[in-house]
Design an enzyme around this catalytic site. Structure first.
Site, PDB file in Angstrom:
ATOM      1  N   GLU A 126       6.519 -15.825 -10.954  1.00 17.71           N
ATOM      2  CA  GLU A 126       5.883 -14.580 -10.515  1.00 17.71           C
ATOM      3  C   GLU A 126       5.530 -13.649 -11.659  1.00 17.71           C
ATOM      4  O   GLU A 126       4.557 -12.904 -11.562  1.00 17.71           O
ATOM      5  CB  GLU A 126       6.676 -13.873  -9.406  1.00 17.71           C
ATOM      6  CG  GLU A 126       8.026 -13.338  -9.761  1.00 17.71           C
ATOM      7  CD  GLU A 126       8.780 -12.752  -8.551  1.00 17.71           C
ATOM      8  OE1 GLU A 126       8.154 -12.355  -7.564  1.00 17.71           O
ATOM      9  OE2 GLU A 126      10.020 -12.698  -8.622  1.00 17.71           O
ATOM     10  N   GLU A 152      15.685 -19.373  -7.472  1.00 18.29           N
ATOM     11  CA  GLU A 152      15.421 -17.985  -7.871  1.00 18.29           C
ATOM     12  C   GLU A 152      14.910 -17.934  -9.317  1.00 18.29           C
ATOM     13  O   GLU A 152      13.998 -17.172  -9.639  1.00 18.29           O
ATOM     14  CB  GLU A 152      16.704 -17.157  -7.684  1.00 18.29           C
ATOM     15  CG  GLU A 152      16.674 -15.744  -8.252  1.00 18.29           C
ATOM     16  CD  GLU A 152      15.680 -14.810  -7.579  1.00 18.29           C
ATOM     17  OE1 GLU A 152      15.041 -15.207  -6.589  1.00 18.29           O
ATOM     18  OE2 GLU A 152      15.519 -13.685  -8.078  1.00 18.29           O
ATOM     19  N   TRP A 178      -2.830  -2.744  -1.693  1.00 22.66           N
ATOM     20  CA  TRP A 178      -2.586  -4.175  -1.845  1.00 22.66           C
ATOM     21  C   TRP A 178      -3.480  -4.828  -0.797  1.00 22.66           C
ATOM     22  O   TRP A 178      -3.262  -4.674   0.401  1.00 22.66           O
ATOM     23  CB  TRP A 178      -1.116  -4.498  -1.590  1.00 22.66           C
ATOM     24  CG  TRP A 178      -0.774  -5.924  -1.899  1.00 22.66           C
ATOM     25  CD1 TRP A 178      -0.447  -6.446  -3.116  1.00 22.66           C
ATOM     26  CD2 TRP A 178      -0.705  -7.011  -0.970  1.00 22.66           C
ATOM     27  NE1 TRP A 178      -0.194  -7.793  -3.001  1.00 22.66           N
ATOM     28  CE2 TRP A 178      -0.342  -8.173  -1.693  1.00 22.66           C
ATOM     29  CE3 TRP A 178      -0.930  -7.124   0.407  1.00 22.66           C
ATOM     30  CZ2 TRP A 178      -0.184  -9.418  -1.097  1.00 22.66           C
ATOM     31  CZ3 TRP A 178      -0.769  -8.371   0.999  1.00 22.66           C
ATOM     32  CH2 TRP A 178      -0.404  -9.500   0.252  1.00 22.66           C
ATOM     33  N   LYS A 225      11.353 -16.388 -10.389  1.00 26.31           N
ATOM     34  CA  LYS A 225      11.213 -15.309 -11.381  1.00 26.31           C
ATOM     35  C   LYS A 225      10.180 -15.707 -12.436  1.00 26.31           C
ATOM     36  O   LYS A 225       9.311 -14.928 -12.798  1.00 26.31           O
ATOM     37  CB  LYS A 225      12.544 -15.020 -12.092  1.00 26.31           C
ATOM     38  CG  LYS A 225      13.601 -14.301 -11.311  1.00 26.31           C
ATOM     39  CD  LYS A 225      13.389 -12.812 -11.161  1.00 26.31           C
ATOM     40  CE  LYS A 225      12.630 -12.479  -9.942  1.00 26.31           C
ATOM     41  NZ  LYS A 225      13.233 -12.521  -8.656  1.00 26.31           N
ATOM     42  N   ASN A 262      -1.634   2.247   5.584  1.00 29.35           N
ATOM     43  CA  ASN A 262      -0.783   1.154   5.110  1.00 29.35           C
ATOM     44  C   ASN A 262      -0.392   0.339   6.330  1.00 29.35           C
ATOM     45  O   ASN A 262       0.100   0.902   7.303  1.00 29.35           O
ATOM     46  CB  ASN A 262       0.461   1.745   4.422  1.00 29.35           C
ATOM     47  CG  ASN A 262       1.530   0.700   4.162  1.00 29.35           C
ATOM     48  OD1 ASN A 262       1.234  -0.474   3.981  1.00 29.35           O
ATOM     49  ND2 ASN A 262       2.773   1.132   4.143  1.00 29.35           N
ATOM     50  N   GLY A 263      -0.617  -0.974   6.292  1.00 31.32           N
ATOM     51  CA  GLY A 263      -0.271  -1.826   7.431  1.00 31.32           C
ATOM     52  C   GLY A 263      -1.427  -2.742   7.778  1.00 31.32           C
ATOM     53  O   GLY A 263      -2.349  -2.910   6.973  1.00 31.32           O
ATOM     54  N   LYS A 277       5.696  -5.029  -4.208  1.00 31.74           N
ATOM     55  CA  LYS A 277       7.152  -4.961  -4.103  1.00 31.74           C
ATOM     56  C   LYS A 277       7.625  -5.091  -2.655  1.00 31.74           C
ATOM     57  O   LYS A 277       8.508  -5.871  -2.360  1.00 31.74           O
ATOM     58  CB  LYS A 277       7.628  -3.625  -4.687  1.00 31.74           C
ATOM     59  CG  LYS A 277       9.115  -3.420  -4.621  1.00 31.74           C
ATOM     60  CD  LYS A 277       9.777  -3.970  -5.844  1.00 31.74           C
ATOM     61  CE  LYS A 277      11.275  -4.028  -5.735  1.00 31.74           C
ATOM     62  NZ  LYS A 277      11.808  -5.230  -6.370  1.00 31.74           N
ATOM     63  N   CYS A 305       0.852  -1.174   0.000  1.00 35.89           N
ATOM     64  CA  CYS A 305       0.000   0.000   0.000  1.00 35.89           C
ATOM     65  C   CYS A 305       0.894   1.231   0.000  1.00 35.89           C
ATOM     66  O   CYS A 305       1.934   1.266   0.640  1.00 35.89           O
ATOM     67  CB  CYS A 305      -0.949   0.087   1.169  1.00 35.89           C
ATOM     68  SG  CYS A 305      -2.129  -1.254   1.251  1.00 35.89           S
ATOM     69  N   ARG A 310       3.974  -0.519  -4.806  1.00 31.32           N
ATOM     70  CA  ARG A 310       3.673  -0.990  -3.457  1.00 31.32           C
ATOM     71  C   ARG A 310       2.346  -1.756  -3.383  1.00 31.32           C
ATOM     72  O   ARG A 310       1.981  -2.271  -2.323  1.00 31.32           O
ATOM     73  CB  ARG A 310       3.609   0.185  -2.487  1.00 31.32           C
ATOM     74  CG  ARG A 310       4.895   0.972  -2.410  1.00 31.32           C
ATOM     75  CD  ARG A 310       4.772   2.096  -1.432  1.00 31.32           C
ATOM     76  NE  ARG A 310       4.631   1.610  -0.082  1.00 31.32           N
ATOM     77  CZ  ARG A 310       5.629   1.312   0.720  1.00 31.32           C
ATOM     78  NH1 ARG A 310       6.864   1.453   0.303  1.00 31.32           N
ATOM     79  NH2 ARG A 310       5.408   0.866   1.936  1.00 31.32           N
ATOM     80  N   HIS A 367      13.951 -38.673  -6.691  1.00 32.34           N
ATOM     81  CA  HIS A 367      13.115 -38.906  -5.512  1.00 32.34           C
ATOM     82  C   HIS A 367      11.711 -38.318  -5.681  1.00 32.34           C
ATOM     83  O   HIS A 367      11.020 -38.097  -4.700  1.00 32.34           O
ATOM     84  CB  HIS A 367      13.786 -38.324  -4.267  1.00 32.34           C
ATOM     85  CG  HIS A 367      15.095 -38.990  -3.962  1.00 32.34           C
ATOM     86  ND1 HIS A 367      15.193 -40.320  -3.595  1.00 32.34           N
ATOM     87  CD2 HIS A 367      16.368 -38.524  -4.016  1.00 32.34           C
ATOM     88  CE1 HIS A 367      16.469 -40.635  -3.417  1.00 32.34           C
ATOM     89  NE2 HIS A 367      17.202 -39.563  -3.674  1.00 32.34           N
TER      90      HIS A 367
END
Ligand code: G6P
Length: 661
Positions: free
Chosen positions: A541, A534, A74, A538, A99-100, A656, A2, A27, A557
């Site tokens: 996402e 990673e 968000w 990438k 925000n929070g 982000k 946010c 954000r 396995h």
């Protein structure tokens, strides 16, 4: 997550708010909204589309005001629907952006409902707006009622009522339709000084959780109030204007002067004044900082996306992050670093997302080069388990933003367990994380806008490598000749990264095939296993292709069962001690018809063949090889997403900086 931007000025601040939202969209971007105070009452528009849609609505509504606040969301509590979008109103007098997360929102909701407040959203934030309203002195609310009546009349009779009756009549207005209420009625209502700030100070005492808020009240049209705990909030100092924002980036172009608020601060802003009180309600002085390069942020230049720009910025980001630090002196980490490094005998790395994978890679380095036992923990797990602490642990928190709620909480928990020696590896100098650790190493990647981390990740790796060699020296595990070799390898990195970037056409060719797939498997061994993780992260996402990563030895396995000719399998195949083992794993894939894509090095003798496409990576960079492979996988993910037409810089459901747990 946010983003908040708010402003008070002697001029119209609406364009500043809209531009600020554009810069804060990284954000969160589920919905957005803006509220301004005009004619004594708040007005708002909200959108569940992007800021551009909001901007069009704002223009249509003809918003212009010297006071306002805006928010990009968000979603946590409540779906991304218009009713849950901020700004949130209370009794049509208070406008608030938050925000929070307010953890005790249910109890507060119950108490406020009992007082007669009606909730129209599912957000936790709405309790803050009503709570502040409930704490305003009755005189402030009565005082306001005349103003509210006037505003209602204006809404009823249209825009002309926003001007004086005589002006409206001059413009040919119908005398009967224009109420005989003087415009001066509004300005004659003197604001009840400080009532809002006092109510905010009282309200935040009752909040549990994390918040950054910006709020205004119709009865105090010359003031906005902000408060923070756990979520960031910065004050911008302009010309006859003051601002609040979640990130200084929001105000690039408006000001270079900022005050970073501390946890528990409440700030009261007018166009001319800034008053800050600390968590005890005492007047507080905070340092003024000048940030001169903000205006460079936000320009795409020749690139299509920020992610692409940031991938290509890596040679520079790495060169800057390494400069003057390849001396491997403890002082690069802070004045007290030598004493701390001499004392500790183990490391605990705490991080989330890509930063966690950087930490996992560093474990291989720290153990093999510095002989330092290293534990790497996902912050959201560590903070809720009962680990066995040790006072001689170096706690390393890794975070691009320095804001990630779980990493901050895990760090606090590690401290509370008696592990006081801590180091932040962070890309944001002003972040909470840097303030909470005795030692720090700031990566110089520059602002990262794309949600998927790229240059911040490789800069973290460089920082962790410098930490490794420095600790190795302190612990007498790195001889001077080895130190020289590591320095040369570090200095060669920008050149080597440029060579990887030159492989882009080959990765575009791979991406064309990947774009049609729905699953992918990534394999690596040793210090390249975290890079496989990673690479899979990438890809998933930003392209929404399901991707998983395994240490290649684990293939048999379980994941081998997934391998068919429809499954692309990416293998990171450096020329290292595990090459022959890896080759055996690759044979296992090919024998089952799997389509292999190998990032191979010149001496590996892995060449393109039926069922195998190989890209020749630049020469092996010794322990720094993971950085080169990471960049190749970033390009693969980027071009696959581009071929699929996804929203690369703002992938669905993500944000982000994750300031909620
Ligand atoms: C989010 C971002 C990731 C990032 C992670 C940790 O999920 O999308 O790119 O790796 O947060 O963020 P941090 O700022 O702590 O590195």
């Amino acid at each position: 997550m946010c983003g908040i931007v708010s402003a008070i000025a002697r001029h119209n601040i609406v364009p500043v708010l809209i531009e600020g939202l554009r810069r804060l969209e990284y954000r969160g971007y589920d919905s957005c909204g803006i509220a301004v105070l005009t004619d004594g009452a708040p007005r708002r528009v909200r959108s569940i589309a992007r800021v551009e849609d909001l901007a069009a609505q704002v223009e249509k509504a003809g918003f212009a005001s010297g006071i306002g606040l805006a928010h990009t969301r968000w979603a946590t509590h409540g779906a991304p629907v218009p009713d849950n979008a901020h700004p949130i109103f209370s009794r049509e007098t208070i406008a608030l952006a938050h925000n929070g997360i307010i953890e005790n929102h249910e109890a507060l909701r119950k108490a406020l409902s009992a007082q007669g407040y009606t909730f129209v959203s599912q957000t936790d934030s709405e309790v803050i707006a009503h709570l502040i309203h409930s704490l305003l002195p009755a005189s402030s609310l009565e005082h306001f009622s005349a103003r509210l009546l006037l505003a209602r009349a204006r809404r009823q009779y249209g825009d002309r009522c926003g001007r004086s009756r005589s002006a409206s009549l001059r413009d040919g207005g119908d005398p009967a339709a224009i109420p005989n209420t003087r415009n001066d009625d509004v300005t004659q209502c003197k604001p009840l000084k400080n009532a809002l700030a006092d109510a905010v100070r009282a309200a935040v005492q009752q909040l549990r959780g994390a918040y950054a808020i910006a709020v205004f009240h119709s009865a105090e049209p010359h003031c906005i109030v902000g408060a923070r705990r756990g979520s960031p909030l910065v004050v911008g100092i302009g010309e006859e204007a003051h601002f609040l924002a979640s990130d200084a980036i929001a105000l690039a172009g408006e000001t270079e002067r900022f005050i970073f608020l501390e946890d528990g601060d409440v700030v009261e802003l007018t166009a001319d004044t800034v008053n800050i009180t600390d968590s005890n309600g005492a007047r507080a002085e905070r340092e003024l900082r000048v940030l001169t390069s903000l205006h460079q942020i936000g320009a795409l230049g020749p690139y299509q996306h920020f992610m692409q720009k940031e991938i290509f910025e890596q040679p520079r980001a790495l060169a800057e992050s390494i400069a003057q630090r390849d001396t491997f002196l403890p002082s690069c980490f802070g004045e007290r670093a030598r004493a701390v490094f001499e004392r500790i005998d183990r490391a605990l790395i705490l991080a989330c997302g890509s930063s966690y994978y950087a930490g996992l890679t560093a474990k291989y380095w720290l153990e093999s080069i510095a002989a330092l036992p290293t534990q790497v923990e996902i912050a959201s797990e560590y903070r809720y388990r009962s680990p066995v602490p040790h006072p001689d642990t170096l706690v390393v928190a890794i975070s691009q933003s320095g804001e990630t709620a779980d990493t901050l909480a895990a760090l606090k928990y590690a401290h509370a367990l008696g592990q006081a020696q801590s180091l932040a590896i962070c890309n944001v100098a002003t972040s909470a994380m840097v303030r909470q650790t005795a030692l720090s190493f700031l990566t110089r990647a520059g602002a990262e806008i794309g949600v998927a981390s790229t240059k911040a990740f490789t800069a973290q790796l460089a920082a962790l490598f410098i930490l490794t060699v420095t600790l190795g020296k302190v612990r007498a595990r790195v001889a001077p000749s080895a130190e020289d070799a590591y320095r040369q390898q570090l200095r060669h990195l920008p050149v080597a990264l440029n060579r990887v970037l030159a492989l882009e056409p080959h990765l575009i060719a791979w991406a064309e095939t990947f774009a049609g797939k729905e699953n992918a498997l990534f394999l690596g061994r040793g210090m390249h296993y975290p890079i496989a993780l990673e690479g899979a992260l990438k890809l998933k996402e930003i392209s929404y292709i399901h991707a998983e990563a395994y240490p290649a030895g684990e293939l048999k396995h379980g994941p081998l069962a997934l391998v068919t000719d429809a499954m692309p399998v990416v293998a990171i195949a450096p020329n290292d001690a595990l090459l022959e083992k890896l080759k055996s794993n690759l044979h296992e894939v090919r024998a089952r018809g799997g389509q292999l894509y190998a990032l191979a090095e010149p001496e590996t003798r892995i060449d393109s063949d039926i069922g195998l496409r190989a890209i020749r990576m630049p020469e092996h960079e010794g322990p720094l090889s993971p950085l080169l492979h990471a960049v190749a996988l970033q390009l693969l993910a980027y071009h696959t997403a581009r071929a699929r037409g996804t929203d690369i810089d703002k992938p669905r459901n993500l944000a982000k900086s994750v300031t909620v747990e």
